[in-house]
Design an enzyme around this catalytic site. Structure first.
Site, mmCIF file in Angstrom:
data_model
loop_
_atom_site.group_PDB
_atom_site.id
_atom_site.type_symbol
_atom_site.label_atom_id
_atom_site.label_comp_id
_atom_site.label_asym_id
_atom_site.label_seq_id
_atom_site.Cartn_x
_atom_site.Cartn_y
_atom_site.Cartn_z
ATOM 1 N NE ARG A 83 -30.096 -9.739 -40.119
ATOM 2 C CZ ARG A 83 -30.023 -10.781 -39.763
ATOM 3 N NH1 ARG A 83 -29.591 -11.799 -40.528
ATOM 4 N NH2 ARG A 83 -30.143 -11.334 -38.259
ATOM 5 C CE LYS B 92 -18.385 -2.239 -26.045
ATOM 6 N NZ LYS B 92 -19.016 -1.905 -24.672
ATOM 7 N N GLY C 106 -16.462 0.967 -25.251
ATOM 8 C CA GLY C 106 -16.323 1.319 -23.922
ATOM 9 C C GLY C 106 -17.711 1.219 -23.093
ATOM 10 C CB ALA D 152 -28.654 -0.067 -25.871
ATOM 11 C CE LYS E 107 -17.427 -5.056 -22.712
ATOM 12 N NZ LYS E 107 -18.978 -5.341 -22.568
ATOM 13 C CG ASP F 111 -17.056 -2.017 -21.869
ATOM 14 O OD1 ASP F 111 -18.410 -2.022 -21.177
ATOM 15 O OD2 ASP F 111 -16.950 -2.035 -23.101
ATOM 16 C CB THR G 187 -19.465 -5.685 -18.424
ATOM 17 O OG1 THR G 187 -19.439 -4.731 -19.643
ATOM 18 C CG2 THR G 187 -20.069 -6.820 -19.316
ATOM 19 C CB SER H 234 -23.876 -6.717 -18.540
ATOM 20 O OG SER H 234 -23.066 -7.528 -19.188
ATOM 21 C CG ASN I 28 -21.475 -10.775 -22.446
ATOM 22 O OD1 ASN I 28 -20.954 -11.806 -23.380
ATOM 23 N ND2 ASN I 28 -21.801 -9.618 -23.057
#
Length: 318
Positions: A31, A101, A129, A133, A184, A237, A241, A247, A249
């Site tokens: 963007r 996700k 999964g 990155a 998850k 996952d 995570t 992660s 989260n």
């Protein structure tokens, strides 16, 4: 076959890098900042370091990226509908692979469900999964789940999107795969909060295990196969995570537990927790950890009180 990646966050950029590095012509749509990426040959803002292979082109023109034969939709879950609705004419006649996700607020749909509503005639799949990155972009071994109800299309996408370092396993259980990838994140927030509050590794192990039971209850209530949640998109996952500060989260949960301000980054588990809790109530599915996460996020319960409530639940068989 050419690939268009719509969304230049860390994960979309990593997928574009690994696919282009394996010789696929890839166009990455951003963007903003596409010209700078194309000049610098890296995404310095979202994934600094890994260079763009020669076969990767960054563009700010969505139509240019959408002209590819296969499209990977790598935008956050809560923005997927807007992307699909705003570009329906460009996206509706080629395979779409959702790479986000989570569960959409309001509709409580996963990514495949959103695409089915907006673009019912478009061939669709979900890529999910255990993956970071940075690992993908660095060429480190990674295995993911490709979920597609159309077995023939799934096999073609599996061959097109697999590389020497990115191995895709195929399933036709789209519901199970997307639920595993979304739920998850909720458990990762809970685990991060427990660790941030100093409750210990044993508490995290308990939350992961009972959280996995919650994930299975919801998935089975929606018709998913139990074996899907035991695979990469569920258990795999979940492990990654809930145990790594890589992660987002989990980091968000850590900040909650420590009482510090979380970093300004996309945390899909927060809206997913609210959406899943709402759907679980309608279905009569018991999800106490998810409910506790929502209560803490909404400020209705302090973290310690939430953990005490979980520990005070009636004793039962496992």
């Amino acid at each position: 076959m050419s690939v268009g990646v719509l969304g230049a966050g860390a994960f979309g950029t990593a997928l574009a890098i690994v696919l282009a590095g394996a010789g696929r012509p890839v166009t990455l749509w951003a963007r903003e900042g596409a010209a700078a990426m194309q000049t610098a040959r890296e995404n310095a803002r979202r994934l600094p370091g890994p260079p763009f292979p020669e076969a990767l082109t960054a563009t700010g023109d969505l139509a240019e990226a959408a002209a590819a034969e296969t499209l990977l939709l790598a935008v956050p879950m809560q923005r997927l509908r807007a992307l699909a609705e705003g570009n329906a004419a460009r996206l509706g006649d080629r395979p779409l692979v959702a790479c986000c996700k989570g569960v959409e607020l309001g509709t409580t749909l996963g990514p495949a469900g959103v695409l089915a509503e907006v673009l019912p005639d478009a061939p669709r799949a979900v890529l999910t999964g255990p993956s970071f990155a940075a690992d993908i972009a660095a060429g480190l071994p990674t295995a993911l789940t490709l979920a597609c109800a159309d077995a023939d299309l799934g096999a073609r996408l599996q061959a097109q999107l697999s590389t020497p370092t990115l191995r895709l396993y195929r399933t036709e259980d789209v519901t199970g795969a997307e639920l595993g990838g979304g739920l998850k994140n909720v458990i990762a927030i809970a685990c991060g909060a427990a660790m941030g509050a100093g409750l210990g590794e044993s508490a995290r192990a308990a939350l992961m295990t009972r959280g996995f039971a919650e994930m299975n209850r919801m998935a089975q209530a929606l018709g998913a196969e139990p074996t899907t949640l035991a695979g990469l998109s569920g258990f795999g996952d979940l492990v990654l995570t809930c145990t790594s500060e890589g992660s987002r989260n989990y980091r968000f949960g850590l900040a909650l537990g420590r009482g510090t301000e979380a970093a300004a980054e996309t945390v899909e588990g927060a809206p997913t927790a609210r959406a899943v809790a709402e759907r679980a109530r309608r279905l009569g599915v018991e999800m106490p950890i998810t409910e506790a996460v929502v209560a803490v996020l909404d400020g209705r319960m302090a973290l310690r009180a939430a953990m005490d409530a979980l520990l005070a639940r009636p004793l039962r068989e496992e």
